[in-house]
Design a protein around this motif. Structure first.
Motif, PDB file in Angstrom:
ATOM      1  N   LEU A  49       2.682   4.271  -4.812  1.00 19.63           N
ATOM      2  CA  LEU A  49       2.912   3.735  -3.477  1.00 19.63           C
ATOM      3  C   LEU A  49       2.262   4.626  -2.429  1.00 19.63           C
ATOM      4  O   LEU A  49       1.881   5.765  -2.700  1.00 19.63           O
ATOM      5  N   SER A  50       2.125   4.119  -1.234  1.00 18.45           N
ATOM      6  CA  SER A  50       1.335   4.735  -0.171  1.00 18.45           C
ATOM      7  C   SER A  50       1.645   6.208   0.059  1.00 18.45           C
ATOM      8  O   SER A  50       2.811   6.616   0.111  1.00 18.45           O
ATOM      9  N   SER A  51       0.592   7.005   0.255  1.00 18.18           N
ATOM     10  CA  SER A  51       0.770   8.417   0.605  1.00 18.18           C
ATOM     11  C   SER A  51       1.388   8.576   1.988  1.00 18.18           C
ATOM     12  O   SER A  51       1.859   9.660   2.340  1.00 18.18           O
ATOM     13  N   GLY A  52       1.393   7.498   2.778  1.00 15.41           N
ATOM     14  CA  GLY A  52       2.021   7.558   4.095  1.00 15.41           C
ATOM     15  C   GLY A  52       3.528   7.554   4.045  1.00 15.41           C
ATOM     16  O   GLY A  52       4.190   7.886   5.043  1.00 15.41           O
ATOM     17  N   ILE A  53       4.105   7.215   2.882  1.00 14.59           N
ATOM     18  CA  ILE A  53       5.567   7.188   2.758  1.00 14.59           C
ATOM     19  C   ILE A  53       6.061   7.937   1.520  1.00 14.59           C
ATOM     20  O   ILE A  53       7.254   7.934   1.235  1.00 14.59           O
TER      21      ILE A  53
END
Length: 310
Positions: free
Chosen positions: A89-93
């Motif tokens: 899942l996204s590195s932003g979260i």
């Protein structure tokens, strides 16, 4: 070259999709009190949303452990795989992607190719399915990674939450400080900056749910029309199938040229957004990466979604 595809449970691939496309899934841990659950393994979709409605202590999430990843890698090595593409899942979260990059540098038995989709749920599922379909069609790693980067350029995300409390509590809203505090009787509209950071941001607010819905649909129309590629979109919900089905039917009627599907927001993502969240993710239709004979097309360069985030 023998290539495996591994993603995590936040993609919410169905068992049928996992089997059809030969995608492996590592479950993400969910910590609730003194107990650890594994996403859709120890706790079901229905049980999670029933439990979170009445719980006094709320859950948090972790990331798949190195041990979990190594179990898959050991199996790939034993079965003669030369490469594995891993889509977290996204590195932003989550820090999963950064940890996979470090792990890939240390593992010398097999080539590990982490790819940051900058999204989750149906968007992550689309990336994993494209990678797996390309593997099945005989594409090499370079073409697969190129097409994943191309697909990411076309991904857009919009979602509505009942409130921002869960995202604020878990620290997953990038602009919480500037947005929270003005939300009484307001429906916030959220997006993910897929083309840059993969962070979640509140981008607008409306005083009525119907107006928020209209705002999201207008964004979808504006950002997908006049593209030189076909659009695939997924409507997905956090235990509110009635609302999800209403969205699905309405989008199908208003955008008959596009392809629509349905999915869920499962436990690990539900921890951060809460029950009744409703979302749409869209991207270039995966079929358009292949010719009429099912062979991968080389040199695809799609136009970006065209969003601008502050």
């Amino acid at each position: 070259m023998k290539i495996a595809v591994l993603t995590d449970s936040s993609a919410y691939l169905t068992k049928e999709q996992q089997e059809q496309y030969h995608i492996d899934v590592v479950p993400i841990p969910l910590i609730w009190g003194n107990k650890t659950y594994y996403d859709l393994v120890d706790i079901s979709y229905e049980d999670f949303y029933q439990k979170i409605e009445t719980a006094t202590d709320l859950p948090t999430t972790s990331q798949p452990s190195l041990g979990q990843i190594t179990e898959f890698v050991d199996d790939y090595v034993a079965n003669g795989y030369t490469d594995v593409i891993i889509l977290p899942l996204s590195s932003g979260i989550s820090s999963s992607y950064q940890n996979l990059v470090a792990y890939a540098q240390e593992e010398d038995r097999i080539k590990i190719h982490p790819f940051d989709c900058h999204t989750t749920c149906a968007g992550l599922a689309d990336c994993a399915i494209l990678a797996a379909r390309l593997v099945a069609a005989g594409a090499d790693v370079d073409l697969i990674m190129h097409d994943l980067e191309d697909l990411r350029k076309t991904i857009g995300v919009r979602f509505l939450v009942d409130n921002l409390a869960h995202l604020k509590r878990t620290g997953r809203l990038s602009n919480a400080a500037t947005f929270i505090g003005t939300l009484l009787h307001i429906t916030p509209i959220l997006a993910m900056d897929v083309q840059k950071t993969g962070h979640i941001s509140a981008i607008a607010k409306e005083r009525q749910y119907k107006r928020a819905y209209r705002h999201v649909q207008e964004d979808f129309d504006r950002l997908t029309k006049d593209k030189d590629y076909p659009i695939h979109a997924t409507i997905f919900d956090a235990d509110n199938p009635k609302r999800g089905d209403e969205w699905f039917k309405d989008y199908q009627e208003k955008f008959p040229q596009d392809d629509f599907d349905r999915s869920i927001i499962g436990p690990v993502v539900g921890v951060h957004c809460g029950k009744n969240t409703i979302a749409i993710i869209w991207c270039r239709n995966l079929d358009s990466y292949f010719d009429q004979d099912g062979k991968p097309i080389t040199g695809i360069n799609s136009a970006e979604v065209g969003e601008k985030f502050a």
